[in-house]
Design an enzyme around this catalytic site. Sequence first.
Site, mmCIF file in Angstrom:
data_model
loop_
_atom_site.group_PDB
_atom_site.id
_atom_site.type_symbol
_atom_site.label_atom_id
_atom_site.label_comp_id
_atom_site.label_asym_id
_atom_site.label_seq_id
_atom_site.Cartn_x
_atom_site.Cartn_y
_atom_site.Cartn_z
ATOM 1 N N CYS A 59 0.665 -1.303 0.051
ATOM 2 C CA CYS A 59 -0.185 -0.097 -0.205
ATOM 3 C C CYS A 59 0.559 1.494 0.053
ATOM 4 O O CYS A 59 1.668 1.574 0.837
ATOM 5 C CB CYS A 59 -0.764 0.459 1.391
ATOM 6 S SG CYS A 59 -1.507 1.852 1.619
ATOM 7 N N TRP A 92 -8.318 -6.639 4.764
ATOM 8 C CA TRP A 92 -6.396 -7.245 4.702
ATOM 9 C C TRP A 92 -6.388 -8.093 5.980
ATOM 10 O O TRP A 92 -6.991 -8.274 7.007
ATOM 11 C CB TRP A 92 -5.552 -5.988 5.445
ATOM 12 C CG TRP A 92 -5.926 -5.211 4.771
ATOM 13 C CD1 TRP A 92 -6.072 -3.874 4.520
ATOM 14 C CD2 TRP A 92 -5.254 -4.811 3.182
ATOM 15 N NE1 TRP A 92 -6.177 -3.193 3.450
ATOM 16 C CE2 TRP A 92 -5.329 -3.794 3.589
ATOM 17 C CE3 TRP A 92 -3.618 -5.427 2.801
ATOM 18 C CZ2 TRP A 92 -4.819 -3.094 1.448
ATOM 19 C CZ3 TRP A 92 -3.326 -5.143 1.844
ATOM 20 C CH2 TRP A 92 -3.366 -3.777 0.778
ATOM 21 N N THR A 126 -8.986 -0.557 6.268
ATOM 22 C CA THR A 126 -7.899 0.584 5.434
ATOM 23 C C THR A 126 -6.344 0.413 6.421
ATOM 24 O O THR A 126 -6.211 0.347 7.535
ATOM 25 C CB THR A 126 -8.267 2.015 5.132
ATOM 26 O OG1 THR A 126 -8.209 2.946 6.283
ATOM 27 C CG2 THR A 126 -9.576 1.797 4.521
ATOM 28 N N VAL A 127 -5.388 0.335 5.525
ATOM 29 C CA VAL A 127 -3.777 0.339 5.820
ATOM 30 C C VAL A 127 -3.325 2.035 5.965
ATOM 31 O O VAL A 127 -3.809 2.483 4.857
ATOM 32 C CB VAL A 127 -3.160 -0.305 5.931
ATOM 33 C CG1 VAL A 127 -3.504 -2.073 6.851
ATOM 34 C CG2 VAL A 127 -3.090 -0.813 4.467
ATOM 35 N N TYR A 190 -5.317 6.814 -8.949
ATOM 36 C CA TYR A 190 -6.041 5.848 -9.086
ATOM 37 C C TYR A 190 -7.286 6.623 -10.104
ATOM 38 O O TYR A 190 -8.264 6.003 -10.199
ATOM 39 C CB TYR A 190 -6.374 6.334 -7.215
ATOM 40 C CG TYR A 190 -5.625 5.130 -6.714
ATOM 41 C CD1 TYR A 190 -6.020 3.842 -6.404
ATOM 42 C CD2 TYR A 190 -4.278 5.401 -6.405
ATOM 43 C CE1 TYR A 190 -5.134 2.966 -5.538
ATOM 44 C CE2 TYR A 190 -4.176 4.984 -5.644
ATOM 45 C CZ TYR A 190 -3.866 3.831 -4.885
ATOM 46 O OH TYR A 190 -2.982 2.629 -4.131
#
Length: 351
Positions: A59, A92, A126-127, A190
């Site tokens: 990420c 995740w 999220t991370v 993105y």
Amino acid sequence: MEGVLAAAVPGYGPGMTDVQRGKGYTRDSRYITTRITADGRDGFPVESGRYRLVVSRACPWAHRAVIIRRLLGLEEALPMAVAGPTHDARSWTFDLDPGGRDPVLGIERLQEAYLARDPDYDRGITVPAIVDVPTGRVVTNDYAQITFDMMLEWTAHHRPGAPDLYPAALSPEIDAIGGEIYTDVNDGVYRTGFAKSQEAYGAAYERLFARLDRLSERLEHSRYLVGETITEADVRLFTSLVRFDAVYHGHFKCNRQKLAEMPVLWAYARDLFQTPGFGDTVDFDHIKQHFYLVHSHINPSGIVPDGPDPSGWLEPHGRAALGGRPFGDGTPPAPPSPAEAVPSLHVPSHS
């Protein structure tokens, strides 16, 4: 910030971005904004060993936190958990650890720490995220604030010789260029890759490369983006540049040029890659697995490319002739511990 995306994007789950047919996409920025501060004003004081930084090396948003943590020497104060390079629609996972569980948190999925914080949580898993180890609850996933707080709130735990990545006198300039990098480059790739119309794609593509051209002009006669040393702005740009040829150029159709065909930015990126704390945190295999396997709507075959050849990252960059001191009055970080070392190219000591 990278995480489980909106159901409108096949291959992801609920919560991260929204893509409308015929349009571009909008990133869901509803983060858990609780902060960990020196004075503990949000109920979470800075405390060595209390928290766990959860990342994926794939990420780009988490990578920023990994680099800053390394540069500042926060490895012991803020231990790190590394999730695998891919995720499913739920979360995740800690499939890199024995038994598929994080050895400290005892969980299989990062989702468990989010639901411990809020059983009705319906946003992105999220991370990076920071988890309070005693309670097993996520404290924050506000990726931008996490790194700024590492720099400004965790100072009591910075290593001797840690660089000042956010000098007060330069902070307005760092903030200004950092905002441009985020909008046009970090998020711009993105917008290009997830575009659902030719018009949306073309607009994002033009904006991305216009910004890269301006950054190239800025860096032609300056070794770093702001001032004479590495700052937060350089970290922010590096995490996108290091992924450019491996995934963004082909997978996201950001293909006007490869990074290796943009001489100034390519030399700048190699300079940073060869600086301790940058290249020694890069895992190209994880990066490619994530983008090519998780984005099944873009790459339905699931084939992960063998290239590009990463050896070029160690070619001489010639940027030292521009002057500057990467760590200012500080020193390079020590090599990563065996537990945190990544299988990568040999990164020489910075000169």
